[in-house]
Design a protein around this motif. Structure first.
Motif, PDB file in Angstrom:
ATOM      1  N   ASP A  64       0.741   6.189  -0.697  1.00 26.41           N
ATOM      2  CA  ASP A  64      -0.375   7.131  -0.661  1.00 26.41           C
ATOM      3  C   ASP A  64      -1.271   6.975   0.572  1.00 26.41           C
ATOM      4  OD1 ASP A  64      -1.356   4.666  -1.338  1.00 26.41           O
ATOM      5  OD2 ASP A  64      -2.660   5.382  -2.950  1.00 26.41           O
ATOM      6  N   ALA A  65      -0.833   6.211   1.561  1.00 29.16           N
ATOM      7  CA  ALA A  65      -1.649   6.007   2.758  1.00 29.16           C
ATOM      8  C   ALA A  65      -1.694   7.275   3.600  1.00 29.16           C
ATOM      9  CB  ALA A  65      -1.103   4.854   3.585  1.00 29.16           C
ATOM     10  N   ILE A  66      -2.894   7.680   4.021  1.00 27.29           N
ATOM     11  CA  ILE A  66      -3.029   8.848   4.889  1.00 27.29           C
ATOM     12  C   ILE A  66      -2.397   8.561   6.240  1.00 27.29           C
ATOM     13  CG2 ILE A  66      -4.674  10.328   6.104  1.00 27.29           C
ATOM     14  CD1 ILE A  66      -6.564   9.991   3.759  1.00 27.29           C
ATOM     15  N   THR A  67      -2.649   7.357   6.728  1.00 26.58           N
ATOM     16  CA  THR A  67      -2.052   6.903   7.978  1.00 26.58           C
ATOM     17  C   THR A  67      -1.875   5.398   7.872  1.00 26.58           C
ATOM     18  OG1 THR A  67      -2.247   6.926  10.400  1.00 26.58           O
ATOM     19  CG2 THR A  67      -4.267   6.565   9.137  1.00 26.58           C
ATOM     20  N   SER A  68      -1.160   4.803   8.807  1.00 23.94           N
ATOM     21  CA  SER A  68      -0.934   3.353   8.764  1.00 23.94           C
ATOM     22  C   SER A  68      -2.273   2.628   8.792  1.00 23.94           C
ATOM     23  CB  SER A  68      -0.075   2.928   9.951  1.00 23.94           C
ATOM     24  OG  SER A  68       1.119   3.668   9.980  1.00 23.94           O
ATOM     25  N   ASN A  69      -2.454   1.667   7.896  1.00 24.11           N
ATOM     26  CA  ASN A  69      -3.751   0.998   7.812  1.00 24.11           C
ATOM     27  C   ASN A  69      -3.669  -0.516   7.727  1.00 24.11           C
ATOM     28  OD1 ASN A  69      -2.829   0.679   5.198  1.00 24.11           O
ATOM     29  ND2 ASN A  69      -4.183   2.229   4.319  1.00 24.11           N
ATOM     30  N   ALA A  70      -2.497  -1.082   7.981  1.00 26.79           N
ATOM     31  CA  ALA A  70      -2.356  -2.542   7.981  1.00 26.79           C
ATOM     32  C   ALA A  70      -1.009  -2.918   8.566  1.00 26.79           C
ATOM     33  CB  ALA A  70      -2.476  -3.102   6.566  1.00 26.79           C
ATOM     34  N   GLY A  71      -0.972  -4.104   9.156  1.00 23.98           N
ATOM     35  CA  GLY A  71       0.292  -4.622   9.649  1.00 23.98           C
ATOM     36  C   GLY A  71       0.994  -5.436   8.575  1.00 23.98           C
ATOM     37  N   TRP A  72       2.196  -5.877   8.898  1.00 24.12           N
ATOM     38  CA  TRP A  72       2.977  -6.690   7.965  1.00 24.12           C
ATOM     39  C   TRP A  72       2.368  -8.068   7.773  1.00 24.12           C
ATOM     40  CZ3 TRP A  72       7.037  -5.310   5.011  1.00 24.12           C
ATOM     41  CH2 TRP A  72       7.719  -4.126   5.344  1.00 24.12           C
ATOM     42  N   THR A 111       3.911 -11.051   7.873  1.00 22.57           N
ATOM     43  CA  THR A 111       5.239 -11.478   8.312  1.00 22.57           C
ATOM     44  C   THR A 111       5.667 -12.809   7.697  1.00 22.57           C
ATOM     45  OG1 THR A 111       4.268 -12.528  10.274  1.00 22.57           O
ATOM     46  CG2 THR A 111       5.038 -10.242  10.506  1.00 22.57           C
ATOM     47  N   ILE A 112       4.712 -13.517   7.129  1.00 19.67           N
ATOM     48  CA  ILE A 112       5.028 -14.793   6.478  1.00 19.67           C
ATOM     49  C   ILE A 112       5.501 -14.537   5.043  1.00 19.67           C
ATOM     50  CG2 ILE A 112       4.080 -17.016   5.747  1.00 19.67           C
ATOM     51  CD1 ILE A 112       2.061 -16.643   8.129  1.00 19.67           C
ATOM     52  N   LYS A 113       4.729 -13.738   4.319  1.00 18.70           N
ATOM     53  CA  LYS A 113       5.073 -13.413   2.935  1.00 18.70           C
ATOM     54  C   LYS A 113       6.385 -12.647   2.849  1.00 18.70           C
ATOM     55  CE  LYS A 113       3.293 -10.924  -1.110  1.00 18.70           C
ATOM     56  NZ  LYS A 113       2.148 -10.141  -1.659  1.00 18.70           N
ATOM     57  N   HIS A 114       6.613 -11.727   3.783  1.00 17.24           N
ATOM     58  CA  HIS A 114       7.788 -10.856   3.737  1.00 17.24           C
ATOM     59  C   HIS A 114       8.876 -11.286   4.721  1.00 17.24           C
ATOM     60  CE1 HIS A 114       5.663  -8.112   1.094  1.00 17.24           C
ATOM     61  NE2 HIS A 114       4.649  -8.122   1.935  1.00 17.24           N
ATOM     62  N   LYS A 115       8.849 -12.535   5.116  1.00 15.49           N
ATOM     63  CA  LYS A 115       9.771 -13.043   6.129  1.00 15.49           C
ATOM     64  C   LYS A 115      11.235 -12.772   5.778  1.00 15.49           C
ATOM     65  CE  LYS A 115      11.436 -17.394   8.121  1.00 15.49           C
ATOM     66  NZ  LYS A 115      11.242 -18.873   8.156  1.00 15.49           N
ATOM     67  N   ASP A 116      11.673 -13.137   4.585  1.00 12.47           N
ATOM     68  CA  ASP A 116      13.083 -13.002   4.226  1.00 12.47           C
ATOM     69  C   ASP A 116      13.519 -11.546   4.206  1.00 12.47           C
ATOM     70  OD1 ASP A 116      13.308 -15.746   4.022  1.00 12.47           O
ATOM     71  OD2 ASP A 116      13.028 -15.788   1.849  1.00 12.47           O
ATOM     72  N   PHE A 153       5.148  -3.832  13.155  1.00 16.69           N
ATOM     73  CA  PHE A 153       3.730  -3.455  13.226  1.00 16.69           C
ATOM     74  C   PHE A 153       2.900  -4.600  12.646  1.00 16.69           C
ATOM     75  CE2 PHE A 153       0.182  -0.561  11.696  1.00 16.69           C
ATOM     76  CZ  PHE A 153      -0.145  -0.039  12.930  1.00 16.69           C
ATOM     77  N   VAL A 154       2.007  -5.184  13.461  1.00 16.07           N
ATOM     78  CA  VAL A 154       1.256  -6.365  13.028  1.00 16.07           C
ATOM     79  C   VAL A 154      -0.223  -6.267  13.401  1.00 16.07           C
ATOM     80  CG1 VAL A 154       3.185  -8.006  13.063  1.00 16.07           C
ATOM     81  CG2 VAL A 154       1.875  -7.601  15.152  1.00 16.07           C
ATOM     82  N   ASP A 155      -1.044  -6.897  12.574  1.00 12.20           N
ATOM     83  CA  ASP A 155      -2.457  -7.049  12.893  1.00 12.20           C
ATOM     84  C   ASP A 155      -2.610  -8.097  13.997  1.00 12.20           C
ATOM     85  OD1 ASP A 155      -3.425  -5.290  10.827  1.00 12.20           O
ATOM     86  OD2 ASP A 155      -2.962  -6.858   9.379  1.00 12.20           O
TER      87      ASP A 155
END
Length: 237
Positions: free
Chosen positions: A97-105, A107-112, A131-133
């Protein structure tokens, strides 16, 4: 010189508002390349509220610069990217439901998960970007996924810069330095504009590519698309 990739989502939004095919997104992509843009970016979302999945296929034979497809790597998105084989795929953790991209990955939690997705894209000779903060830990996490590049999420910089707070560039400079040391390519995007792009580019070492859509289209309403493309190219020299 930093490459300019034009995000054409807003052209699709305008087209969809009338239900026809005006403006035509394929023709617009051809025109901005002719005007000097060095890439085309699209970001299809599951509800296809702007760029549609069919647009991605229609654009493939017409993009002779760099073709960058952004999105959340859900199965439908992955299948599309593997069929089209664009120059680059940029992974973005969009909420539905995001209007536009509002956060990066994270990358630690979703590494695998990211490792598996990136491995599949790279096996098909598709350059990958995450895409990262502007967070040093997330840059280190990105390196561990095997990605080729990162795309720095620049909304925070753009907002603070508009308020006169130029120190907002500092975390981006630190992240760019780390990325360079880790031999990660650096892209950037979100709310970059004619107002702030030169300052950002001048402070980020080895900035390879910026993806600009909303601001570029808005500026073009007053200045004309061809003029605006040339203005960005001049600022990115």
């Amino acid at each position: 010189m930093t490459k300019l990739s034009v995000n054409i989502n807003k052209i699709a939004t305008l087209r969809n508002s009338r239900g026809g095919d005006v403006p035509n997104v394929v023709q617009f992509a051809k025109d901005v390349q002719r005007f000097g843009a060095e890439g085309i970016t699209i970001h299809p979302r599951p509800d296809e509220r702007h760029i549609r999945y069919q647009d991605a296929y229609d654009l493939e034979p017409e993009v002779y610069t760099e073709y960058n497809i952004e999105g959340n790597p859900i199965p439908k998105f992955i299948d599309m990217v593997l069929k089209i084989k664009p120059t680059q795929v940029t992974l973005v953790p969009d909420a539905v439901d995001a209007i536009t991209s509002n956060a990066g990955w994270n990358t630690i939690k979703h590494k695998d998960f990211l490792i598996d997705v990136i491995k599949e894209f790279k096996a098909n000779d598709i350059r990958t970007s995450i895409f990262v903060d502007p967070d040093l830990h997330q840059i280190e996490g990105a390196k561990a996924t095997g990605t080729d590049r990162i795309e720095l999420y620049t909304e925070a910089f753009a907002h603070q810069y508009s308020l006169g707070n130029k120190i907002a560039i500092d975390p981006y400079v630190k992240c760019a330095d780390l990325a360079n040391n880790l031999q990660l390519g650096i892209n950037a995007g979100h709310d970059l504009s004619l107002e702030n792009i030169k300052f950002f580019k001048d402070n980020i070492a080895n900035l390879l590519e910026v993806s600009i859509g909303h601001a570029l289209i808005a500026e073009s309403l007053y200045l004309g698309v061809e003029n605006v493309i040339k203005m960005y190219l001049d600022k990115l020299k």
